[in-house]
Design a protein around this motif. Structure first.
Motif, PDB file in Angstrom:
ATOM      1  N   PRO A  56       0.816  -1.229   0.000  1.00  0.00           N
ATOM      2  CA  PRO A  56       0.000   0.000   0.000  1.00  0.00           C
ATOM      3  C   PRO A  56       0.846   1.274   0.000  1.00  0.00           C
ATOM      4  N   LEU A  57       1.993   1.241   0.691  1.00  0.00           N
ATOM      5  CA  LEU A  57       2.873   2.407   0.716  1.00  0.00           C
ATOM      6  C   LEU A  57       3.530   2.623  -0.645  1.00  0.00           C
ATOM      7  N   PHE A  58       3.916   1.537  -1.289  1.00  0.00           N
ATOM      8  CA  PHE A  58       4.520   1.647  -2.617  1.00  0.00           C
ATOM      9  C   PHE A  58       3.521   2.215  -3.618  1.00  0.00           C
ATOM     10  N   LEU A  59       2.277   1.786  -3.523  1.00  0.00           N
ATOM     11  CA  LEU A  59       1.251   2.263  -4.442  1.00  0.00           C
ATOM     12  C   LEU A  59       0.986   3.759  -4.259  1.00  0.00           C
ATOM     13  N   LYS A  60       1.119   4.234  -3.028  1.00  0.00           N
ATOM     14  CA  LYS A  60       0.946   5.662  -2.768  1.00  0.00           C
ATOM     15  C   LYS A  60       2.093   6.487  -3.338  1.00  0.00           C
ATOM     16  N   ASN A  61       3.235   5.854  -3.525  1.00  0.00           N
ATOM     17  CA  ASN A  61       4.431   6.552  -4.012  1.00  0.00           C
ATOM     18  C   ASN A  61       4.920   5.988  -5.339  1.00  0.00           C
ATOM     19  N   LYS A  62       3.980   5.542  -6.162  1.00  0.00           N
ATOM     20  CA  LYS A  62       4.362   4.871  -7.404  1.00  0.00           C
ATOM     21  C   LYS A  62       5.035   5.796  -8.415  1.00  0.00           C
ATOM     22  N   LYS A  63       4.915   7.099  -8.240  1.00  0.00           N
ATOM     23  CA  LYS A  63       5.611   8.011  -9.148  1.00  0.00           C
ATOM     24  C   LYS A  63       7.123   7.950  -8.928  1.00  0.00           C
ATOM     25  N   ASP A  64       7.540   7.520  -7.733  1.00  0.00           N
ATOM     26  CA  ASP A  64       8.964   7.424  -7.423  1.00  0.00           C
ATOM     27  C   ASP A  64       9.482   5.992  -7.420  1.00  0.00           C
ATOM     28  N   ILE A  65       8.563   5.020  -7.412  1.00  0.00           N
ATOM     29  CA  ILE A  65       8.954   3.615  -7.284  1.00  0.00           C
ATOM     30  C   ILE A  65       8.436   2.795  -8.455  1.00  0.00           C
ATOM     31  N   ASN A  66       9.339   2.109  -9.100  1.00  0.00           N
ATOM     32  CA  ASN A  66       8.981   1.190 -10.173  1.00  0.00           C
ATOM     33  C   ASN A  66       9.316  -0.231  -9.710  1.00  0.00           C
ATOM     34  N   ILE A  67       8.287  -1.038  -9.432  1.00  0.00           N
ATOM     35  CA  ILE A  67       8.510  -2.405  -8.967  1.00  0.00           C
ATOM     36  C   ILE A  67       8.823  -3.282 -10.179  1.00  0.00           C
ATOM     37  N   VAL A  68      10.090  -3.621 -10.299  1.00  0.00           N
ATOM     38  CA  VAL A  68      10.557  -4.377 -11.469  1.00  0.00           C
ATOM     39  C   VAL A  68      10.235  -5.851 -11.345  1.00  0.00           C
ATOM     40  N   ALA A  69      10.469  -6.426 -10.161  1.00  0.00           N
ATOM     41  CA  ALA A  69      10.300  -7.867  -9.996  1.00  0.00           C
ATOM     42  C   ALA A  69       9.829  -8.195  -8.589  1.00  0.00           C
ATOM     43  N   VAL A  70       9.108  -9.309  -8.479  1.00  0.00           N
ATOM     44  CA  VAL A  70       8.597  -9.774  -7.190  1.00  0.00           C
ATOM     45  C   VAL A  70       8.971 -11.233  -7.028  1.00  0.00           C
ATOM     46  N   GLN A  71       9.533 -11.566  -5.863  1.00  0.00           N
ATOM     47  CA  GLN A  71       9.989 -12.934  -5.604  1.00  0.00           C
ATOM     48  C   GLN A  71       9.327 -13.512  -4.366  1.00  0.00           C
ATOM     49  N   ASN A  72       9.019 -14.787  -4.422  1.00  0.00           N
ATOM     50  CA  ASN A  72       8.648 -15.573  -3.258  1.00  0.00           C
ATOM     51  C   ASN A  72       8.869 -17.035  -3.599  1.00  0.00           C
ATOM     52  N   THR A  73       9.255 -17.817  -2.613  1.00  0.00           N
ATOM     53  CA  THR A  73       9.493 -19.242  -2.876  1.00  0.00           C
ATOM     54  C   THR A  73       8.199 -19.967  -3.232  1.00  0.00           C
ATOM     55  N   ASP A  74       7.065 -19.435  -2.771  1.00  0.00           N
ATOM     56  CA  ASP A  74       5.759 -19.971  -3.169  1.00  0.00           C
ATOM     57  C   ASP A  74       5.262 -19.171  -4.361  1.00  0.00           C
ATOM     58  N   SER A  75       5.188 -19.812  -5.504  1.00  0.00           N
ATOM     59  CA  SER A  75       4.863 -19.090  -6.738  1.00  0.00           C
ATOM     60  C   SER A  75       3.488 -18.438  -6.703  1.00  0.00           C
ATOM     61  N   TYR A  76       2.525 -19.028  -5.993  1.00  0.00           N
ATOM     62  CA  TYR A  76       1.184 -18.448  -5.984  1.00  0.00           C
ATOM     63  C   TYR A  76       1.169 -17.084  -5.290  1.00  0.00           C
ATOM     64  N   LYS A  77       2.124 -16.862  -4.356  1.00  0.00           N
ATOM     65  CA  LYS A  77       2.195 -15.565  -3.680  1.00  0.00           C
ATOM     66  C   LYS A  77       2.764 -14.487  -4.604  1.00  0.00           C
ATOM     67  N   THR A  78       3.623 -14.883  -5.524  1.00  0.00           N
ATOM     68  CA  THR A  78       4.119 -13.900  -6.488  1.00  0.00           C
ATOM     69  C   THR A  78       3.037 -13.559  -7.498  1.00  0.00           C
ATOM     70  N   LEU A  79       2.234 -14.539  -7.884  1.00  0.00           N
ATOM     71  CA  LEU A  79       1.151 -14.286  -8.837  1.00  0.00           C
ATOM     72  C   LEU A  79       0.132 -13.290  -8.276  1.00  0.00           C
ATOM     73  N   LYS A  80      -0.006 -13.272  -6.964  1.00  0.00           N
ATOM     74  CA  LYS A  80      -0.939 -12.356  -6.319  1.00  0.00           C
ATOM     75  C   LYS A  80      -0.593 -10.906  -6.612  1.00  0.00           C
ATOM     76  N   ALA A  81       0.702 -10.640  -6.839  1.00  0.00           N
ATOM     77  CA  ALA A  81       1.153  -9.268  -7.087  1.00  0.00           C
ATOM     78  C   ALA A  81       0.488  -8.666  -8.318  1.00  0.00           C
ATOM     79  N   GLN A  82       0.170  -9.496  -9.284  1.00  0.00           N
ATOM     80  CA  GLN A  82      -0.417  -8.994 -10.526  1.00  0.00           C
ATOM     81  C   GLN A  82      -1.812  -8.408 -10.334  1.00  0.00           C
ATOM     82  N   GLN A  83      -2.406  -8.663  -9.183  1.00  0.00           N
ATOM     83  CA  GLN A  83      -3.705  -8.064  -8.887  1.00  0.00           C
ATOM     84  C   GLN A  83      -3.573  -6.567  -8.607  1.00  0.00           C
ATOM     85  N   TYR A  84      -2.362  -6.134  -8.238  1.00  0.00           N
ATOM     86  CA  TYR A  84      -2.164  -4.753  -7.807  1.00  0.00           C
ATOM     87  C   TYR A  84      -1.172  -3.979  -8.666  1.00  0.00           C
TER      88      TYR A  84
END
Length: 245
Positions: free
Chosen positions: A37-65
């Motif tokens: 939520p904090l990153f989304l509030k400051n998305k003009k300054d932050i570009n989330i390039v990649a998301v990692q988690n050992t459980d792949s389904y948790k990384t897929l969740k990122a695409q919702q946001y």
């Protein structure tokens, strides 16, 4: 080390402001509930390039946001990505020190959730790293209690004292199941792994070197008792800080 004091809770070095190309290591529930939520509030300054988690389904969740360039289960892929200038490390505590060191070697800026490490050898490496070179990359640990408005008022009040202080802090949290990862000694348990938030706060408020540390847990035949303890820290200026956890 005695000649140069380093506080690992603050920014080390300075850097010209530019777009943060972020790689997230450890996209668990804490990341989604607290950091994202904090990153989304400051998305003009932050570009989330990649998301990692050992459980792949948790990384897929990122695409919702967000729409990261890629998702991965590999920490190495993010650390070795030259387009990523900053990493957020939000894994289990036992991995913190190793991931910090690998990221430093790749000259990344780092935001590491507390604690920075639970291994003394890792901490020694990090100290030597910043004492022995002129790297400008930033290392910041997620101790947040010291930034609370009320704490800042207490800090100003304590500056006016003319003698030692006694601090008492009570932390009341829910009991975790015995098999919860935070109760695993390899992750520091609830004392090193979680109560460290309050130890950082004590150091900030007292502003004196630690003289002695003592922790006592409840000892009974019941389960989960090691999640209840009292810690006492005495400081060189005579102050004493107590945590009832």
């Amino acid at each position: 080390l005695k000649k140069k004091k380093i506080n690992f809770n603050f920014v080390l070095g300075r850097q010209e402001k530019k777009k943060i190309n972020l790689g997230v290591i450890g996209a668990g529930s804490f990341f989604y509930e607290t950091r994202l939520p904090l990153f989304l509030k400051n998305k003009k300054d932050i570009n989330i390039v990649a998301v990692q988690n050992t459980d792949s389904y948790k990384t897929l969740k990122a695409q919702q946001y967000i729409n990261p360039k890629y998702l991965t289960t590999s920490t190495e892929e993010i650390i070795n990505d030259t387009k990523i200038n900053t990493v957020l490390i939000s894994t289990q505590h036992q991995n913190h020190g190793e991931l910090v060191i690998k990221s430093l070697k790749k000259n990344k800026n780092i935001f590491i959730e507390k604690p920075i490490t639970i291994m003394k050898k890792d901490l020694n490496f990090i100290r030597k790293y910043y004492l022995s070179n002129n790297k400008k990359n930033i290392l910041f640990t997620g101790y947040n209690r010291r930034y609370a408005p009320l704490i800042l008022k207490i800090k100003n009040f304590l500056k006016e004292r003319t003698g030692p202080a006694i601090l008492n802090y009570k932390m009341n949290v829910e009991t975790l199941q015995n098999n919860h990862w935070l109760n695993d000694p390899s992750n520091g348990g609830r004392n090193i792994g979680e109560a460290c938030h309050i130890y950082d706060l004590f150091i900030y408020l007292i502003d004196s070197k630690i003289k002695n540390v003592n922790a006592t847990t409840i000892e009974t035949n019941k389960k989960n008792t090691k999640q209840n303890f009292i810690s006492t820290i005495s400081f060189e200026d005579g102050s004493v800080a107590n945590l009832i956890y």
